[in-house]
Scaffold this motif. Structure first.
Motif, PDB file in Angstrom:
ATOM      1  N   GLY A   1       0.833  -1.200   0.000  1.00 32.94           N
ATOM      2  CA  GLY A   1       0.000   0.000   0.000  1.00 32.94           C
ATOM      3  C   GLY A   1       0.865   1.246   0.000  1.00 32.94           C
ATOM      4  O   GLY A   1       2.019   1.213  -0.441  1.00 32.94           O
ATOM      5  N   CYS A   2       0.294   2.341   0.545  1.00 32.96           N
ATOM      6  CA  CYS A   2       1.055   3.599   0.565  1.00 32.96           C
ATOM      7  C   CYS A   2       2.137   3.563   1.639  1.00 32.96           C
ATOM      8  O   CYS A   2       3.091   4.328   1.590  1.00 32.96           O
ATOM      9  CB  CYS A   2       0.115   4.783   0.789  1.00 32.96           C
ATOM     10  N   GLY A   3       1.954   2.686   2.626  1.00 29.72           N
ATOM     11  CA  GLY A   3       2.948   2.555   3.693  1.00 29.72           C
ATOM     12  C   GLY A   3       2.788   3.600   4.792  1.00 29.72           C
ATOM     13  O   GLY A   3       3.535   3.581   5.765  1.00 29.72           O
ATOM     14  N   LYS A   4       1.804   4.520   4.626  1.00 27.97           N
ATOM     15  CA  LYS A   4       1.704   5.629   5.589  1.00 27.97           C
ATOM     16  C   LYS A   4       0.354   5.704   6.289  1.00 27.97           C
ATOM     17  O   LYS A   4       0.261   6.240   7.387  1.00 27.97           O
ATOM     18  CB  LYS A   4       1.925   6.962   4.856  1.00 27.97           C
ATOM     19  N   CYS A   5      -0.705   5.209   5.646  1.00 26.01           N
ATOM     20  CA  CYS A   5      -2.052   5.403   6.207  1.00 26.01           C
ATOM     21  C   CYS A   5      -2.264   4.459   7.401  1.00 26.01           C
ATOM     22  O   CYS A   5      -1.459   3.575   7.670  1.00 26.01           O
ATOM     23  CB  CYS A   5      -3.121   5.177   5.138  1.00 26.01           C
TER      24      CYS A   5
ATOM     25  N   CYS B   1      -2.179   0.742   6.467  1.00 29.70           N
ATOM     26  CA  CYS B   1      -0.822   0.243   6.215  1.00 29.70           C
ATOM     27  C   CYS B   1      -0.054   0.077   7.531  1.00 29.70           C
ATOM     28  O   CYS B   1       0.648  -0.912   7.719  1.00 29.70           O
ATOM     29  CB  CYS B   1      -0.069   1.186   5.289  1.00 29.70           C
TER      30      CYS B   1
ATOM     31  N   CYS C   1      -5.223  -0.926   1.650  1.00 29.08           N
ATOM     32  CA  CYS C   1      -4.902   0.497   1.481  1.00 29.08           C
ATOM     33  C   CYS C   1      -5.680   1.062   0.287  1.00 29.08           C
ATOM     34  O   CYS C   1      -5.824   0.409  -0.735  1.00 29.08           O
ATOM     35  CB  CYS C   1      -3.394   0.660   1.259  1.00 29.08           C
TER      36      CYS C   1
HETATM   37 ZN   LIG Z   1      -1.873   2.905   2.931  1.00 25.45          ZN
END
Ligand SMILES: [Zn+2]
Ligand SMILES: [Zn+2]
Length: 361
Positions: free
Chosen positions: A111-115, A118, A126
């Motif tokens: 995924g984005c790795g930040k939300c 994630c 994500c």
């Molecule tokens: Zn994410």
């Protein structure tokens, strides 16, 4: 070994430039790795049935209805391949340099790795997916850049070609099972659809100690295979009394249904066999619409859950499980990486027994 030695080296991706179009071998230059990125040489990449749909540009939703992949943000050129095993050849972080020359399975559902999803190990959910081989270039290629070494999973001790399939069919099945565990003694689990994923589910469930597995399929051959895989009883979904027979055989104690077909008939069969508090997990994408009396969902306290791929944590668990229990004996056909296009074509035509795995020599 020094890092970033591969800057500007050339590599090939087997990509298609429009949905349904021909594949072409396109040469790319390896960019300077960003901090945290990892460059791998692809060793094996499984050819998944969903690759056929991604190439076509849509998922069928039953009848004439289609789910357009362009509308979901998948834009050609696309390099397919989300079942990747590869060897690390370069890293963007000095502290990852101990990974160089080691072989790993890649977690593709990034995924984005930040939300918040994630960060809670739900990258597969994500809203801004960066899945490998779908939204980002995949393993039908000589090389692949992974955004972080945390997506690499140690598969030492496993057959590396086989292990590639754990990332998709294995994980999808495992994650669906994870949603219904634990199963109480005496309760039954119903598996609808005994193709590849259904068979795998039966083998995993039975190696986890689930005894009452009821397998449902329209095909007699697949029902026989299901019995060999560990199903305690099998039922013909075309039988008009299938629901009554399953209820009788399970003593009205079906705690969970895993539906690997996912059409109107199978979902309705699943809901009709569940006991109070039971859970229907839908994995199959055959499509259709759900019509079911809402008060029954409430009074029986039924849960209906969709299951799509699985999390990084689940893939780590599955690989650990696969190292202990040999449940993954699927026939495979090895082909060279440059046979990617023919492999997609053969799979679309139904001319493949078992799984094709592309090998990059
Ligand atoms: Zn994410
Ligand atoms: Zn897949």
């Amino acid at each position: 070994m020094s890092i970033s030695k591969n800057n500007h080296a050339l590599y090939t991706r087997h990509e298609f430039k429009e949905f349904g179009g021909e594949f072409s071998a396109t040469t790319y230059q390896i960019p300077k790795l960003k901090k945290g990125e990892v460059l791998i040489k692809v060793n094996f990449c499984g050819v998944c049935h969903s690759d056929v749909h991604i190439h076509e540009g849509y998922y069928g939703l039953g009848g004439e209805k289609k789910l357009s992949l362009l509308e979901r943000g998948i834009k050609p050129p696309v390099t397919l391949g989300h079942e990747v095993v590869g060897t690390v050849v370069d890293v963007g972080n000095e502290e990852d340099s101990n990974l160089i020359d080691k072989q790993f399975l890649v977690y593709p559902w990034i995924g984005c790795g930040k939300c918040v999803d994630c960060l809670n190990d739900k990258e597969n959910l994500c809203v801004t997916p960066a899945s490998i081989g779908i939204f980002k270039p995949g393993g039908y290629a000589e090389n692949l850049i992974i955004p972080s070494s945390r997506y690499l999973i140690d598969i030492e001790g496993l057959d590396a070609a086989h292990a590639s399939m754990l990332a998709c069919s294995g994980l999808t099945t495992y994650s669906a099972i994870n949603k219904i565990m634990p199963v109480s003694n005496g309760d039954s689990v119903v598996v609808i659809g005994c193709g590849g994923l259904g068979q795998l589910a039966i083998r995993i469930l039975s190696s986890m100690g689930v005894e009452n597995i009821k397998a449902v399929d329209i095909s007699e051959d697949k029902r026989e295979l299901a019995a060999l895989s560990g199903a305690s009883e099998t039922f013909d979904s075309a039988d008009s009394e299938a629901v009554e027979k399953i209820l009788f055989a399970s003593d009205n104690r079906c705690a969970a249904v895993l539906d690997f077909v996912g059409n109107d008939q199978t979902v309705s069969l699943g809901l009709n066999v569940l006991k109070k508090g039971g859970e229907l997990v839908i994995v199959g994408l055959h499509g259709g619409e759900l019509k079911y009396p809402i008060p029954v969902i409430i009074t029986k306290a039924i849960s209906i859950t969709g299951s799509y791929t699985g999390s990084l944590g689940e893939l780590n668990e599955l690989v650990t499980f696969a190292k202990k229990v040999d449940f993954f004996n699927i026939p495979v056909e090895m082909r060279n990486l440059d046979e990617a296009e023919r492999s997609i074509f053969d799979l679309a035509q139904g001319n493949v027994k078992g799984r094709i795995i592309l090998e990059n020599n």
